[in-house]
Design an enzyme around this catalytic site. Structure first.
Site, PDB file in Angstrom:
ATOM      1  N   HIS A 100      33.478  39.989  39.185  1.00  0.00           N
ATOM      2  CA  HIS A 100      33.071  41.180  39.940  1.00  0.00           C
ATOM      3  C   HIS A 100      32.129  40.749  41.081  1.00  0.00           C
ATOM      4  O   HIS A 100      31.308  39.845  40.902  1.00  0.00           O
ATOM      5  CB  HIS A 100      32.375  42.190  39.028  1.00  0.00           C
ATOM      6  CG  HIS A 100      32.189  43.508  39.712  1.00  0.00           C
ATOM      7  ND1 HIS A 100      31.157  43.740  40.593  1.00  0.00           N
ATOM      8  CD2 HIS A 100      32.934  44.635  39.690  1.00  0.00           C
ATOM      9  CE1 HIS A 100      31.273  44.974  41.076  1.00  0.00           C
ATOM     10  NE2 HIS A 100      32.347  45.538  40.540  1.00  0.00           N
ATOM     11  N   GLU A 175      38.697  44.420  45.252  1.00  0.00           N
ATOM     12  CA  GLU A 175      37.533  45.268  45.518  1.00  0.00           C
ATOM     13  C   GLU A 175      36.842  44.757  46.780  1.00  0.00           C
ATOM     14  O   GLU A 175      36.029  43.827  46.700  1.00  0.00           O
ATOM     15  CB  GLU A 175      36.568  45.224  44.332  1.00  0.00           C
ATOM     16  CG  GLU A 175      37.174  45.727  43.036  1.00  0.00           C
ATOM     17  CD  GLU A 175      36.111  46.248  42.092  1.00  0.00           C
ATOM     18  OE1 GLU A 175      36.197  47.423  41.717  1.00  0.00           O
ATOM     19  OE2 GLU A 175      35.175  45.496  41.746  1.00  0.00           O
TER      20      GLU A 175
HETATM   21  P1  13P Z   1      32.260  52.255  43.321  1.00  0.00           P
HETATM   22  O1  13P Z   1      33.450  53.022  42.804  1.00  0.00           O
HETATM   23  O2  13P Z   1      30.945  52.853  42.946  1.00  0.00           O
HETATM   24  O3  13P Z   1      32.402  51.964  44.776  1.00  0.00           O
HETATM   25  O4  13P Z   1      32.284  50.820  42.567  1.00  0.00           O
HETATM   26  C1  13P Z   1      33.441  50.079  42.560  1.00  0.00           C
HETATM   27  C2  13P Z   1      33.284  48.938  41.628  1.00  0.00           C
HETATM   28  O5  13P Z   1      32.491  48.045  41.854  1.00  0.00           O
HETATM   29  C3  13P Z   1      34.087  48.943  40.392  1.00  0.00           C
HETATM   30  O6  13P Z   1      34.028  47.715  39.742  1.00  0.00           O
END
Ligand code: 13P
Length: 261
Positions: A100, A175
């Site tokens: 992450h 992400e």
């Molecule tokens: P948000 O949905 O708060 O932008 O976070 C995304 C995230 O980091 C999920 O792992």
């Protein structure tokens, strides 16, 4: 690890929110709003300390699966504060995140470290989600493809040299760092482009079939208002949700996307 996944994966990353009490309050409402669906997977990543409360209070709803947000690179050892993949497996946790962006940014998890964590999760029989994504500077600098390739390739290199594969039924999450917690969401077109690039790397490394069947989730400011458009984008097989997963009503709406309810 359980059988191959059907349908979209709707995952909640609770980060460092919700202790055991708040976890129970959430579940009380969420189970009433979201009935089990066999055409999708719903997975929660609570704080490690809240996982026992989650498992005890999901009211027999084993369709609400559970994962660990991070594991150490070692199986056991003098690593104060850490949890290993082997321990998570022993606690009957089915999933684990690796890489992450908050771990990469705040805890120094480099690409190779992420590869070791991916290996540990697989070795322990958990289903990993390999998270990748570029920063705003990298995107502006035209480095999207280079960054995604490097993150995926390095993880696969480490995994191969660890000898612990194979990584079947791959699940990854794209992400973009600039979209996490910012309210700024990638457009469905941005997500489709990045997911396509990730699939190209997988195809080069593992072949067309594993690349086509890999699940690639999108994460970054997913909300009830944009879920349908994101899930409709080419190559988007689910979502990894932070902020909007903390509220049972909003996460239930996300989980129900496309179900006609
Ligand atoms: P948000 O949905 O708060 O932008 O976070 C995304 C995230 O980091 C999920 O792992």
């Amino acid at each position: 690890m359980s059988e191959a996944l059907r349908g979209p994966v709707l995952a909640a990353n609770w980060k460092m929110y919700k202790g055991p009490g708040a976890t129970r309050v959430f579940l009380d409402r969420f189970v009433a709003l979201y009935p089990a669906h066999s055409d999708r997977s719903v997975v929660f990543f609570p704080s490690a300390i809240s996982i026992p409360a989650f498992v005890a209070d999901r009211s027999g709803r084993e369709d609400l699966e559970v994962g660990i947000q991070d594991v150490h690179t070692e199986v056991e050892g003098a690593c104060t504060g850490a949890v290993s993949a082997a321990m998570a497996a022993e606690a009957e946790i089915g999933w684990g995140l690796a890489g992450h962006s908050e771990r990469r940014r705040d805890f120094g998890d480099h690409d190779a470290t992420v590869g070791i964590k991916l290996s540990r999760l697989l070795e322990a029989g958990l289903r990993p989600i390999l998270c990748v994504g570029e920063t705003l500077e990298e995107r502006r600098g035209g480095l999207l493809e280079e960054v995604l390739s490097r993150q995926v390739e390095t993880a696969l290199d480490v995994l191969e040299s660890s000898g612990c594969g194979p990584w079947n039924d791959k699940v990854l999450a794209y992400e973009p760092v600039w979209a996490i917690g910012t309210g700024e969401t990638a457009t469905p077109g941005d997500a489709a482009e990045a997911h396509g690039l990730i699939r190209e790397v997988l195809s080069r490394r593992a072949g067309d079939e594993p690349a086509a069947t890999a699940k690639i989730l999108y994460g970054g400011s997913v909300k009830p208002g944009n879920i349908e458009a994101l899930l409709g984008a080419d190559g988007v097989d689910g979502v990894l949700v932070g902020g909007a997963s903390l509220d049972p009503d909003s996460f239930a709406r996300i989980c129900l996307a496309g179900s006609g309810r």
